[in-house]
Enzyme design. Structure first.
Site, PDB file in Angstrom:
ATOM      1  N   GLY A 110      -9.765   8.923  -2.654  1.00 29.64           N
ATOM      2  CA  GLY A 110      -9.931   7.876  -3.647  1.00 29.64           C
ATOM      3  C   GLY A 110      -9.357   8.340  -4.968  1.00 29.64           C
TER       4      GLY A 110
ATOM      5  N   ASN B 109      -4.528  11.092   4.676  1.00 25.26           N
ATOM      6  CA  ASN B 109      -4.616   9.947   5.584  1.00 25.26           C
ATOM      7  C   ASN B 109      -4.573  10.412   7.028  1.00 25.26           C
ATOM      8  OD1 ASN B 109      -2.560   7.741   3.529  1.00 25.26           O
ATOM      9  ND2 ASN B 109      -4.783   7.894   3.620  1.00 25.26           N
TER      10      ASN B 109
ATOM     11  N   GLY C  26      -5.388   0.996  -0.321  1.00 19.11           N
ATOM     12  CA  GLY C  26      -5.990   0.161   0.704  1.00 19.11           C
ATOM     13  C   GLY C  26      -7.222  -0.602   0.256  1.00 19.11           C
TER      14      GLY C  26
ATOM     15  N   ARG D 270       0.849  -1.185   0.000  1.00 17.95           N
ATOM     16  CA  ARG D 270       0.000   0.000   0.000  1.00 17.95           C
ATOM     17  C   ARG D 270       0.888   1.239   0.000  1.00 17.95           C
ATOM     18  NH1 ARG D 270      -3.936   2.500   4.687  1.00 17.95           N
ATOM     19  NH2 ARG D 270      -4.888   4.087   3.358  1.00 17.95           N
ATOM     20  N   HIS D 271       0.416   2.298  -0.626  1.00 15.12           N
ATOM     21  CA  HIS D 271       1.178   3.551  -0.698  1.00 15.12           C
ATOM     22  C   HIS D 271       1.509   4.098   0.694  1.00 15.12           C
ATOM     23  CE1 HIS D 271      -2.186   6.064   0.606  1.00 15.12           C
ATOM     24  NE2 HIS D 271      -2.957   5.322  -0.158  1.00 15.12           N
TER      25      HIS D 271
ATOM     26  N   GLU E  81      -7.385   3.779  -6.917  1.00 16.72           N
ATOM     27  CA  GLU E  81      -8.262   3.588  -5.765  1.00 16.72           C
ATOM     28  C   GLU E  81      -9.731   3.804  -6.136  1.00 16.72           C
ATOM     29  OE1 GLU E  81      -8.941   2.034  -3.345  1.00 16.72           O
ATOM     30  OE2 GLU E  81      -8.100   2.944  -1.524  1.00 16.72           O
TER      31      GLU E  81
END
Length: 232
Positions: free
Chosen positions: A35, A28, A166, A21-22, A96
Protein backbone atom coordinates in the site's frame (compact mmCIF):
# COMPACT_ATOMS: atom_id res chain seq x y z
CA UNK A 1 -13.57 -8.93 -16.72
CA UNK A 2 -13.90 -7.05 -19.97
CA UNK A 3 -16.39 -5.17 -22.08
CA UNK A 4 -16.32 -4.14 -25.71
CA UNK A 5 -14.40 -0.94 -26.22
CA UNK A 6 -16.55 1.97 -27.37
CA UNK A 7 -15.85 5.60 -28.11
CA UNK A 8 -17.13 8.12 -25.58
CA UNK A 9 -19.94 10.42 -26.57
CA UNK A 10 -18.43 13.84 -27.19
CA UNK A 11 -20.17 16.48 -25.10
CA UNK A 12 -18.83 19.63 -23.52
CA UNK A 13 -19.22 18.35 -19.97
CA UNK A 14 -18.22 14.69 -20.44
CA UNK A 15 -14.79 13.72 -19.15
CA UNK A 16 -13.35 10.53 -20.65
CA UNK A 17 -11.24 8.84 -17.99
CA UNK A 18 -8.74 6.13 -18.86
CA UNK A 19 -7.75 4.36 -15.64
CA UNK A 20 -4.61 2.20 -15.65
CA UNK A 21 -3.35 0.13 -12.75
CA UNK A 22 0.42 0.09 -12.27
CA UNK A 23 2.53 -2.73 -13.70
CA UNK A 24 3.29 -5.96 -11.88
CA UNK A 25 5.75 -5.57 -8.99
CA UNK A 26 7.93 -7.97 -7.02
CA UNK A 27 5.59 -7.75 -4.02
CA UNK A 28 2.60 -8.46 -6.27
CA UNK A 29 4.20 -11.71 -7.40
CA UNK A 30 5.01 -12.68 -3.81
CA UNK A 31 1.41 -11.91 -2.81
CA UNK A 32 2.54 -9.41 -0.20
CA UNK A 33 0.54 -6.34 0.80
CA UNK A 34 1.74 -3.21 -0.93
CA UNK A 35 0.00 0.00 0.00
CA UNK A 36 2.14 2.84 1.32
CA UNK A 37 5.31 0.82 0.66
CA UNK A 38 6.68 0.13 -2.80
CA UNK A 39 8.70 -2.38 -4.80
CA UNK A 40 10.20 -2.43 -8.30
CA UNK A 41 8.33 -3.70 -11.32
CA UNK A 42 9.33 -7.20 -12.36
CA UNK A 43 10.81 -7.87 -15.79
CA UNK A 44 7.41 -9.22 -16.80
CA UNK A 45 5.81 -6.13 -15.28
CA UNK A 46 7.99 -3.81 -17.34
CA UNK A 47 7.14 -5.78 -20.48
CA UNK A 48 3.45 -5.62 -19.63
CA UNK A 49 3.61 -1.86 -19.12
CA UNK A 50 5.19 -1.48 -22.55
CA UNK A 51 2.37 -3.56 -24.04
CA UNK A 52 -0.22 -1.33 -22.39
CA UNK A 53 1.65 1.78 -23.51
CA UNK A 54 1.61 0.51 -27.08
CA UNK A 55 -2.10 -0.32 -26.76
CA UNK A 56 -2.86 3.23 -25.63
CA UNK A 57 -0.59 4.88 -28.18
CA UNK A 58 -3.53 5.23 -30.56
CA UNK A 59 -5.63 7.01 -27.91
CA UNK A 60 -5.47 10.76 -27.42
CA UNK A 61 -5.06 12.38 -24.02
CA UNK A 62 -5.30 16.01 -23.01
CA UNK A 63 -3.78 15.48 -19.59
CA UNK A 64 -2.31 12.69 -17.46
CA UNK A 65 -2.31 12.14 -13.70
CA UNK A 66 -0.34 9.62 -11.67
CA UNK A 67 0.02 8.48 -8.11
CA UNK A 68 3.44 9.67 -6.89
CA UNK A 69 4.38 6.13 -5.82
CA UNK A 70 7.23 4.76 -7.99
CA UNK A 71 5.35 1.73 -9.36
CA UNK A 72 2.60 3.99 -10.69
CA UNK A 73 4.92 6.72 -11.93
CA UNK A 74 7.05 4.20 -13.83
CA UNK A 75 3.89 2.97 -15.52
CA UNK A 76 2.66 6.49 -16.27
CA UNK A 77 5.98 7.56 -17.77
CA UNK A 78 5.96 4.58 -20.14
CA UNK A 79 2.47 5.44 -21.35
CA UNK A 80 3.11 9.18 -21.61
CA UNK A 81 6.29 8.46 -23.52
CA UNK A 82 4.10 7.37 -26.43
CA UNK A 83 2.42 10.79 -26.57
CA UNK A 84 4.32 13.90 -27.57
CA UNK A 85 4.33 16.55 -24.86
CA UNK A 86 2.34 14.48 -22.34
CA UNK A 87 3.77 14.38 -18.82
CA UNK A 88 2.13 12.90 -15.74
CA UNK A 89 0.97 15.29 -13.03
CA UNK A 90 1.61 13.74 -9.63
CA UNK A 91 -1.40 13.69 -7.31
CA UNK A 92 -1.01 12.43 -3.75
CA UNK A 93 -4.73 11.64 -3.62
CA UNK A 94 -4.13 8.77 -6.05
CA UNK A 95 -1.77 6.86 -3.76
CA UNK A 96 -2.75 3.38 -2.58
CA UNK A 97 -4.52 2.50 0.67
CA UNK A 98 -2.12 2.42 3.61
CA UNK A 99 -2.03 -1.08 5.14
CA UNK A 100 -0.23 0.13 8.27
CA UNK A 101 1.37 -2.66 10.30
CA UNK A 102 0.53 -5.19 7.56
CA UNK A 103 2.67 -3.50 4.89
CA UNK A 104 4.85 -6.10 3.12
CA UNK A 105 3.16 -8.93 5.02
CA UNK A 106 1.81 -11.90 3.08
CA UNK A 107 -1.84 -11.44 2.10
CA UNK A 108 -2.57 -14.69 3.93
CA UNK A 109 -1.29 -13.19 7.20
CA UNK A 110 -3.75 -10.31 7.10
CA UNK A 111 -6.47 -12.73 6.05
CA UNK A 112 -6.35 -14.40 9.48
CA UNK A 113 -7.62 -11.33 11.31
CA UNK A 114 -9.07 -9.13 8.55
CA UNK A 115 -10.58 -11.37 5.83
CA UNK A 116 -10.55 -9.61 2.49
CA UNK A 117 -14.22 -10.40 1.80
CA UNK A 118 -15.10 -8.46 4.98
CA UNK A 119 -12.33 -5.85 5.01
CA UNK A 120 -12.93 -4.38 1.55
CA UNK A 121 -16.73 -3.98 1.77
CA UNK A 122 -16.25 -2.34 5.16
CA UNK A 123 -13.69 0.06 3.71
CA UNK A 124 -15.94 0.92 0.77
CA UNK A 125 -18.84 1.51 3.15
CA UNK A 126 -16.56 3.71 5.33
CA UNK A 127 -17.36 1.66 8.43
CA UNK A 128 -14.04 -0.17 8.81
CA UNK A 129 -11.52 1.54 11.12
CA UNK A 130 -8.64 0.17 9.06
CA UNK A 131 -5.85 -2.11 10.21
CA UNK A 132 -3.48 -0.97 13.00
CA UNK A 133 -1.48 2.02 11.82
CA UNK A 134 -3.33 2.11 8.49
CA UNK A 135 -5.91 4.28 6.79
CA UNK A 136 -9.55 4.10 7.88
CA UNK A 137 -12.38 3.46 5.47
CA UNK A 138 -13.75 6.96 5.96
CA UNK A 139 -10.40 8.64 5.34
CA UNK A 140 -9.65 6.48 2.32
CA UNK A 141 -13.02 6.89 0.62
CA UNK A 142 -13.11 10.63 1.31
CA UNK A 143 -9.70 10.96 -0.32
CA UNK A 144 -10.76 8.92 -3.35
CA UNK A 145 -14.04 10.81 -3.86
CA UNK A 146 -12.47 14.24 -3.47
CA UNK A 147 -9.49 13.44 -5.71
CA UNK A 148 -11.53 12.19 -8.65
CA UNK A 149 -14.20 14.87 -8.22
CA UNK A 150 -11.50 17.52 -8.59
CA UNK A 151 -9.98 15.81 -11.63
CA UNK A 152 -13.34 15.51 -13.40
CA UNK A 153 -14.34 19.09 -12.52
CA UNK A 154 -11.04 20.43 -13.83
CA UNK A 155 -11.30 18.68 -17.20
CA UNK A 156 -14.84 18.80 -18.64
CA UNK A 157 -14.92 17.60 -22.23
CA UNK A 158 -11.33 16.34 -22.03
CA UNK A 159 -9.60 12.96 -22.24
CA UNK A 160 -7.77 12.18 -19.02
CA UNK A 161 -5.29 9.39 -18.27
CA UNK A 162 -5.09 8.35 -14.61
CA UNK A 163 -2.47 5.83 -13.45
CA UNK A 164 -2.93 4.42 -9.97
CA UNK A 165 -3.50 1.36 -7.83
CA UNK A 166 -5.89 -1.55 -7.54
CA UNK A 167 -7.76 -0.47 -4.42
CA UNK A 168 -7.77 3.24 -5.17
CA UNK A 169 -9.05 2.83 -8.71
CA UNK A 170 -11.41 0.07 -7.61
CA UNK A 171 -12.81 2.30 -4.85
CA UNK A 172 -13.58 5.00 -7.41
CA UNK A 173 -15.38 2.46 -9.59
CA UNK A 174 -17.42 1.51 -6.52
CA UNK A 175 -18.25 5.17 -5.90
CA UNK A 176 -19.54 5.44 -9.47
CA UNK A 177 -21.43 2.15 -9.28
CA UNK A 178 -19.37 0.63 -12.10
CA UNK A 179 -19.35 -3.11 -11.37
CA UNK A 180 -20.29 -4.84 -8.13
CA UNK A 181 -18.17 -4.60 -5.00
CA UNK A 182 -14.47 -4.23 -5.73
CA UNK A 183 -13.72 -4.87 -9.41
CA UNK A 184 -10.57 -6.96 -9.91
CA UNK A 185 -8.09 -4.87 -11.87
CA UNK A 186 -5.13 -6.81 -13.30
CA UNK A 187 -1.73 -5.15 -13.38
CA UNK A 188 -1.42 -2.69 -16.28
CA UNK A 189 -5.12 -3.14 -17.08
CA UNK A 190 -7.21 -0.49 -18.82
CA UNK A 191 -10.61 0.85 -17.79
CA UNK A 192 -12.34 3.68 -19.67
CA UNK A 193 -15.29 5.70 -18.40
CA UNK A 194 -17.43 8.60 -19.56
CA UNK A 195 -18.12 10.77 -16.52
CA UNK A 196 -20.18 13.93 -16.12
CA UNK A 197 -20.81 16.33 -13.25
CA UNK A 198 -23.55 14.05 -11.98
CA UNK A 199 -21.42 10.91 -12.09
CA UNK A 200 -21.01 7.91 -14.37
CA UNK A 201 -22.52 8.16 -17.83
CA UNK A 202 -21.08 5.09 -19.49
CA UNK A 203 -18.56 2.31 -18.92
CA UNK A 204 -16.60 2.16 -22.16
CA UNK A 205 -14.15 -0.54 -21.14
CA UNK A 206 -13.72 -2.38 -17.85
CA UNK A 207 -10.57 -4.04 -16.51
CA UNK A 208 -9.16 -5.06 -19.89
CA UNK A 209 -6.12 -7.24 -19.16
CA UNK A 210 -3.97 -5.75 -21.91
CA UNK A 211 -0.69 -7.05 -20.49
CA UNK A 212 -2.03 -10.56 -19.90
CA UNK A 213 -1.05 -10.74 -16.22
CA UNK A 214 -4.32 -12.31 -15.16
CA UNK A 215 -5.63 -12.01 -11.63
CA UNK A 216 -2.60 -13.07 -9.58
CA UNK A 217 -2.49 -9.61 -7.98
CA UNK A 218 -6.08 -8.54 -8.64
CA UNK A 219 -8.36 -9.44 -5.75
CA UNK A 220 -12.10 -8.79 -6.10
CA UNK A 221 -14.46 -8.45 -3.14
CA UNK A 222 -18.25 -8.76 -2.99
CA UNK A 223 -20.64 -5.87 -2.30
CA UNK A 224 -21.25 -5.28 1.41
CA UNK A 225 -24.76 -6.73 1.35
CA UNK A 226 -23.37 -10.07 0.21
CA UNK A 227 -21.05 -10.43 3.18
CA UNK A 228 -22.68 -12.66 5.77
CA UNK A 229 -19.99 -12.60 8.46
CA UNK A 230 -19.86 -9.63 10.85
CA UNK A 231 -17.10 -7.02 10.58
CA UNK A 232 -14.18 -7.44 12.95
Amino acid sequence: MNTTTRAAATTADTTTLTLVRHGQTELNVMRRLQGACDSPLTASGLTGVRVTAQHLSTHSFDVAYSSPQPRALTTAMAICGRHRGLRPRLHAGLRELDFGSFERFLESEMERTHPWREFVPGMLAETHPGVPGGESGRAFMTRVRETFAKVVAAHPGERVLVVGHGLTLGAYLAVLGAGEGLVALPNASVTRLAVGPEGLREVLELATDVAGHGHIAARPAPPRERVAAPMR
